[in-house]
Design a protein around this motif. Structure first.
Motif, short mmCIF file in Angstrom:
data_model
loop_
_atom_site.label_atom_id
_atom_site.label_comp_id
_atom_site.label_asym_id
_atom_site.label_seq_id
_atom_site.Cartn_x
_atom_site.Cartn_y
_atom_site.Cartn_z
N VAL A 1 0.85 -1.33 -0.04
CA VAL A 1 -0.03 -0.01 -0.11
C VAL A 1 0.91 1.29 0.02
N PHE A 2 0.47 2.16 -0.88
CA PHE A 2 1.23 3.41 -1.11
C PHE A 2 1.12 4.39 0.15
N ASP A 3 1.96 5.02 0.70
CA ASP A 3 2.06 5.86 1.86
C ASP A 3 2.82 7.29 1.25
N PRO A 4 1.89 8.25 0.92
CA PRO A 4 2.64 9.47 0.61
C PRO A 4 3.62 9.91 1.43
N ALA A 5 3.75 9.69 2.83
CA ALA A 5 4.55 10.26 3.77
C ALA A 5 5.95 9.48 3.60
#
Length: 367
Positions: free
Chosen positions: A54-58
């Motif tokens: 899952v992509f985490d922008p942070a």
């Protein structure tokens, strides 16, 4: 790890059937894949099946490639946002229509100068009747056409990146402009869906005893009628200009057929029916064969199998052991009987050999 053309990371936005299949295929090559979806459930399922993380922008690394696998009605907006949020990434979409998306992006006031040079419209000609990440397959694109629709302002690096995506997933690259693509898929993909759905709709009020007689002809021609209507509403509406002309042609053919069948004893009626059927034969013969090669007539060997577990697997294992290459396979269950028929298509020069070898192995081969 297999040789690849991409290095990643690749961000897949939209984790339905196609997006999750992209993630699975790239992940198996060792390419890092990041996943993003407006549905937390779909996103988590895609991660659970191994399509990526899952992509985490942070905290996630900046992607080198963004693959937008969103429905056509929101694709342009998602592409625009991805171009702005990931200023060094190539952004591709894999929607089934291209012209309407490109026009929306070209007139998007939020896109800055030059940002559209990193966008490439693409379309993998692959899918299933099932939808969602649980239906995803890493090999979904193997040997399937993948159309690259670069626009005049597309940068060469982005074009090469889009082609690398298709190649890494085992697809065959085709290059068209957006208009050529939409005209082509209207005829070979969107129109067949309409025809299949219209045919299947005639069965709604059919009596059960009539449907009990159904064979492979009806199953084959209505198979894609099971496709997700929510997606197809968007596809057909976005490619309406290309479809209207095809449907006008169909209407002319139907009117011609109706007029002939209203008086089948009239002079020339049977000739007209023969011409209509012959035109269908000629059109069907133009469909490319295996791996996109010119169509080739195969010999069909029909085998009767018992309706019990393991029979089909054993038959295929025996065909492989005999050393005859399987070109196509069809199965038909005999209604009311505990047997089925398997039609094995092979090169004509190998059919007699296969029939004799299967008979020696106690298979019931239909002469």
């Amino acid at each position: 790890m297999a040789a690849t053309h991409l290095t990643g990371p690749v961000l897949v936005i939209g984790t339905g059937l196609l997006g999750a299949s992209v993630g699975l295929g790239l992940s198996r090559l060792g390419i890092p894949v990041l996943l993003s979806d407006t549905s937390p459930t779909a996103q988590q399922v895609a991660q659970d099946i191994g399509a990526g993380t899952v992509f985490d922008p942070a905290s996630s690394p900046e992607p080198a490639l963004v693959v937008v696998a969103a429905p056509p009605d929101v694709t342009a907006g998602v592409v625009s946002r991805a171009l702005r949020e990931h200023p060094t990434a190539t952004v591709v979409d894999i929607a089934s229509v291209k012209t309407s998306i490109l026009r929306a992006l070209e007139t998007d006031p939020e896109l800055g100068h030059g940002e559209l040079s990193r966008y490439v419209g693409t379309h993998p000609m692959a899918g299933r009747e099932k939808s969602g990440p649980a239906a995803a397959r890493g090999e979904l694109f193997t040997a399937m056409p993948w159309v690259i629709c670069a626009h005049p302002g597309t940068g060469e690096h982005s074009v090469r990146t889009a082609e690398a995506l298709a190649i890494d997933l085992g697809a065959t690259v085709h290059r068209m402009d957006a208009g050529e693509h939409d005209a082509a898929v209207a005829l070979v993909s969107h129109f067949p869906q309409i025809a299949s759905s219209l045919l299947a709709s005639r069965l709604l009020n059919a009596p059960a005893h009539a449907l009990g007689l159904a064979g492979n002809g009806l199953r084959d021609t209505t198979r894609i009628a099971a496709s997700d209507p929510r997606l197809w509403i968007q596809i057909l509406s976005h490619n309406a200009p290309e479809l209207v002309g095809i449907l006008h042609g169909l209407r002319e053919d139907l009117n011609r057929l109706i007029s002939t069948l209203e008086d089948p004893a009239a002079p020339g009626a049977l000739l007209d029916l023969a011409e209509l059927m012959g035109e269908g034969n000629a059109g069907q013969a133009r469909i490319p064969g295996k791996h996109g090669a010119p169509p080739q007539a195969f010999a069909v060997v029909t085998v009767i199998v018992d309706d019990r577990p393991g029979q089909i697997a054993q038959l295929l294992a025996d065909v492989a052991d005999i050393g005859v290459n399987l070109e196509d396979l069809r199965m038909e269950h005999s209604s009311g009987h505990k047997v089925g028929m398997v039609e094995v298509s092979v090169l004509p020069g190998r059919s007699q050999e296969l029939m004799e070898a299967l008979t020696e192995r106690s298979w019931k081969v239909v002469q």
